[in-house]
Scaffold this motif. Structure first.
Motif, PDB file in Angstrom:
ATOM      1  N   LEU A   1      -0.017   4.665  -1.989  1.00 59.55           N
ATOM      2  CA  LEU A   1      -0.265   5.930  -1.304  1.00 59.55           C
ATOM      3  C   LEU A   1       0.808   6.983  -1.555  1.00 59.55           C
ATOM      4  O   LEU A   1       0.505   8.177  -1.626  1.00 59.55           O
ATOM      5  CB  LEU A   1      -0.406   5.684   0.201  1.00 59.55           C
ATOM      6  N   ARG A   2       2.048   6.582  -1.661  1.00 55.69           N
ATOM      7  CA  ARG A   2       3.147   7.536  -1.837  1.00 55.69           C
ATOM      8  C   ARG A   2       3.639   7.638  -3.284  1.00 55.69           C
ATOM      9  O   ARG A   2       4.299   8.596  -3.649  1.00 55.69           O
ATOM     10  CB  ARG A   2       4.339   7.140  -0.961  1.00 55.69           C
ATOM     11  N   GLY A   3       3.388   6.582  -4.062  1.00 49.21           N
ATOM     12  CA  GLY A   3       3.933   6.552  -5.415  1.00 49.21           C
ATOM     13  C   GLY A   3       5.355   6.004  -5.455  1.00 49.21           C
ATOM     14  O   GLY A   3       5.973   5.936  -6.508  1.00 49.21           O
ATOM     15  N   TRP A   4       5.869   5.614  -4.324  1.00 52.92           N
ATOM     16  CA  TRP A   4       7.187   5.005  -4.180  1.00 52.92           C
ATOM     17  C   TRP A   4       7.187   4.190  -2.895  1.00 52.92           C
ATOM     18  O   TRP A   4       6.282   4.324  -2.075  1.00 52.92           O
ATOM     19  CB  TRP A   4       8.316   6.053  -4.157  1.00 52.92           C
TER      20      TRP A   4
ATOM     21  N   GLY B   1       0.807  -1.221   0.000  1.00 59.02           N
ATOM     22  CA  GLY B   1       0.000   0.000   0.000  1.00 59.02           C
ATOM     23  C   GLY B   1       0.835   1.263   0.000  1.00 59.02           C
ATOM     24  O   GLY B   1       0.401   2.309  -0.505  1.00 59.02           O
ATOM     25  N   HIS B   2       2.030   1.197   0.553  1.00 55.10           N
ATOM     26  CA  HIS B   2       2.922   2.351   0.558  1.00 55.10           C
ATOM     27  C   HIS B   2       3.177   2.842  -0.860  1.00 55.10           C
ATOM     28  O   HIS B   2       3.185   4.047  -1.131  1.00 55.10           O
ATOM     29  CB  HIS B   2       4.238   1.955   1.249  1.00 55.10           C
TER      30      HIS B   2
ATOM     31  N   LEU C   1      13.970  -6.733   1.717  1.00 53.26           N
ATOM     32  CA  LEU C   1      13.279  -5.497   1.380  1.00 53.26           C
ATOM     33  C   LEU C   1      14.217  -4.342   1.694  1.00 53.26           C
ATOM     34  O   LEU C   1      14.900  -4.357   2.727  1.00 53.26           O
ATOM     35  CB  LEU C   1      12.012  -5.402   2.235  1.00 53.26           C
ATOM     36  N   VAL C   2      14.232  -3.326   0.834  1.00 55.08           N
ATOM     37  CA  VAL C   2      15.105  -2.182   1.053  1.00 55.08           C
ATOM     38  C   VAL C   2      14.533  -0.950   0.372  1.00 55.08           C
ATOM     39  O   VAL C   2      13.918  -1.050  -0.677  1.00 55.08           O
ATOM     40  CB  VAL C   2      16.532  -2.461   0.517  1.00 55.08           C
ATOM     41  N   GLY C   3      14.724   0.192   1.004  1.00 52.38           N
ATOM     42  CA  GLY C   3      14.419   1.421   0.293  1.00 52.38           C
ATOM     43  C   GLY C   3      13.564   2.422   1.016  1.00 52.38           C
ATOM     44  O   GLY C   3      13.400   2.353   2.242  1.00 52.38           O
ATOM     45  N   PRO C   4      13.009   3.340   0.243  1.00 49.73           N
ATOM     46  CA  PRO C   4      12.263   4.466   0.780  1.00 49.73           C
ATOM     47  C   PRO C   4      11.043   4.021   1.584  1.00 49.73           C
ATOM     48  O   PRO C   4      10.256   3.186   1.136  1.00 49.73           O
ATOM     49  CB  PRO C   4      11.816   5.233  -0.466  1.00 49.73           C
ATOM     50  N   TRP C   5      10.900   4.615   2.750  1.00 50.06           N
ATOM     51  CA  TRP C   5       9.825   4.231   3.664  1.00 50.06           C
ATOM     52  C   TRP C   5       9.403   5.452   4.461  1.00 50.06           C
ATOM     53  O   TRP C   5      10.254   6.138   5.037  1.00 50.06           O
ATOM     54  CB  TRP C   5      10.330   3.118   4.576  1.00 50.06           C
ATOM     55  N   ALA C   6       8.123   5.738   4.504  1.00 51.78           N
ATOM     56  CA  ALA C   6       7.647   6.908   5.246  1.00 51.78           C
ATOM     57  C   ALA C   6       6.179   6.737   5.620  1.00 51.78           C
ATOM     58  O   ALA C   6       5.299   7.352   5.028  1.00 51.78           O
ATOM     59  CB  ALA C   6       7.847   8.187   4.438  1.00 51.78           C
ATOM     60  N   PRO C   7       5.890   5.882   6.611  1.00 50.28           N
ATOM     61  CA  PRO C   7       4.514   5.805   7.092  1.00 50.28           C
ATOM     62  C   PRO C   7       4.052   7.172   7.596  1.00 50.28           C
ATOM     63  O   PRO C   7       4.874   8.062   7.858  1.00 50.28           O
ATOM     64  CB  PRO C   7       4.595   4.801   8.252  1.00 50.28           C
ATOM     65  N   ILE C   8       2.785   7.322   7.749  1.00 55.12           N
ATOM     66  CA  ILE C   8       2.204   8.623   8.080  1.00 55.12           C
ATOM     67  C   ILE C   8       2.775   9.235   9.360  1.00 55.12           C
ATOM     68  O   ILE C   8       2.887  10.444   9.470  1.00 55.12           O
ATOM     69  CB  ILE C   8       0.663   8.530   8.132  1.00 55.12           C
ATOM     70  N   ASN C   9       3.182   8.426  10.326  1.00 57.78           N
ATOM     71  CA  ASN C   9       3.669   8.975  11.592  1.00 57.78           C
ATOM     72  C   ASN C   9       5.190   9.141  11.646  1.00 57.78           C
ATOM     73  O   ASN C   9       5.728   9.545  12.667  1.00 57.78           O
ATOM     74  CB  ASN C   9       3.213   8.091  12.759  1.00 57.78           C
ATOM     75  N   TRP C  10       5.896   8.861  10.549  1.00 55.79           N
ATOM     76  CA  TRP C  10       7.352   9.003  10.532  1.00 55.79           C
ATOM     77  C   TRP C  10       7.705  10.483  10.409  1.00 55.79           C
ATOM     78  O   TRP C  10       7.226  11.167   9.518  1.00 55.79           O
ATOM     79  CB  TRP C  10       7.936   8.258   9.346  1.00 55.79           C
TER      80      TRP C  10
ATOM     81  N   THR D   1      17.170  14.672   2.470  1.00 56.69           N
ATOM     82  CA  THR D   1      17.762  14.018   3.636  1.00 56.69           C
ATOM     83  C   THR D   1      17.119  12.640   3.789  1.00 56.69           C
ATOM     84  O   THR D   1      16.033  12.395   3.252  1.00 56.69           O
ATOM     85  CB  THR D   1      17.559  14.874   4.915  1.00 56.69           C
ATOM     86  N   ALA D   2      17.797  11.767   4.505  1.00 57.56           N
ATOM     87  CA  ALA D   2      17.257  10.428   4.775  1.00 57.56           C
ATOM     88  C   ALA D   2      17.863   9.916   6.071  1.00 57.56           C
ATOM     89  O   ALA D   2      19.017  10.213   6.395  1.00 57.56           O
ATOM     90  CB  ALA D   2      17.573   9.466   3.636  1.00 57.56           C
ATOM     91  N   VAL D   3      17.061   9.151   6.795  1.00 55.83           N
ATOM     92  CA  VAL D   3      17.515   8.535   8.034  1.00 55.83           C
ATOM     93  C   VAL D   3      17.177   7.055   8.012  1.00 55.83           C
ATOM     94  O   VAL D   3      16.429   6.589   7.162  1.00 55.83           O
ATOM     95  CB  VAL D   3      16.852   9.191   9.277  1.00 55.83           C
ATOM     96  N   SER D   4      17.744   6.344   8.973  1.00 55.88           N
ATOM     97  CA  SER D   4      17.317   4.978   9.277  1.00 55.88           C
ATOM     98  C   SER D   4      17.116   4.916  10.779  1.00 55.88           C
ATOM     99  O   SER D   4      17.963   5.377  11.545  1.00 55.88           O
ATOM    100  CB  SER D   4      18.366   3.953   8.836  1.00 55.88           C
TER     101      SER D   4
END
Length: 179
Positions: A65-68, A61-62, A84-93, A132-135
Motif C-alpha cells: 500500500l505504501r511502497g515501503w 500489506g504496508h 522488525l524495524v523501520g518506517p510505519w504509517a497505518p492509515i490512522n497514524w 520528520t519521524a516519531v516513535s
C-alpha cells in the motif's frame, strides 16, 4: 507459483541485513505477537493467532500500500528473522513512525535494535524523503523508551498520537542533526 513483493530495498551493516518481510517470518512473528513481549504492539484484548495473522498481513500489506514499510532484521550469517524495524504509517497514524520490535529475548542487549533502527531511520529520511519521524511508545515499555533515547529521540508533548493514553511521542532527530 511464488508470490513476492515488488523489488524492495535491502539495507546492510557489517553484521545485519534488513529486508522486506516474507512468509517464512510468520512463525517468529506469531510467537512474538502471542507472547507477553508482544503486548506493546498488539491491540487490546486477548492475543489470538487470528489477531497475529492479521497483524502480519498488515506488515506485509504496508509494503504494497505504501511502497515501503518495516524491515525484518536478520544477520549476515542467517536469514532467520530476529525482529522488525523501520518506517510505519497505518492509515490512522498522524505522523510517520520508526517502529521496532525484537522477537526473542536472547537477541536483546547486543545492540542489534539500535543498529537496525539507525539504519532504517536513515533510510526513511535520506531515501524516502521524510522530513520528520516519531516513535509512539507506552511509557511502561522501558526498553523501547531507553532505545528511543539512545537514538537521540526526545519526548514531544505537543505531537499527536494514535489511540488512547498513555503514549509518549518521541521525536527523532534528522540524520544531519546527528553529525
Amino acid at each position: 507459483m511464488t508470490v513476492a513483493l515488488s523489488p524492495t530495498p535491502v539495507l546492510e551493516t557489517d553484521r545485519l541485513v534488513l529486508r522486506a518481510p516474507a512468509a517464512r517470518d510468520w512463525a517468529h512473528w506469531r510467537d512474538f505477537f502471542l507472547s507477553a513481549r508482544g503486548q506493546w504492539i498488539r491491540p487490546e484484548g486477548t492475543p489470538t493467532e487470528e489477531a497475529a495473522w492479521r497483524g502480519w498481513a498488515g506488515v506485509i500489506g504496508h509494503w504494497v500500500l505504501r511502497g515501503w514499510g518495516p524491515f525484518v532484521i536478520t544477520t549476515q550469517q542467517s536469514d532467520r528473522g530476529l525482529g522488525l524495524v523501520g518506517p510505519w504509517a497505518p492509515i490512522n497514524w498522524p505522523e510517520f513512525e520508526i517502529a521496532w520490535s525484537i522477537w526473542a529475548p536472547e537477541h536483546e542487549g547486543r545492540g542489534i535494535m539500535a543498529e537496525a533502527a539507525r539504519l532504517a531511520r536513515d533510510h526513511a529520511f535520506r531515501i524516502l524523503g521524510w522530513q520528520t519521524a516519531v516513535s509512539y511508545i507506552d511509557p511502561e515499555n522501558t526498553r523501547s523508551v531507553a532505545l528511543a533515547r539512545r537514538l537521540g529521540a526526545t519526548p514531544d508533548a505537543a505531537a499527536p498520537f494514535p489511540g488512547t493514553p498513555p503514549i509518549t511521542v518521541y521525536r527523532h532527530p534528522k540524520p544531519e542533526d546527528l553529525a
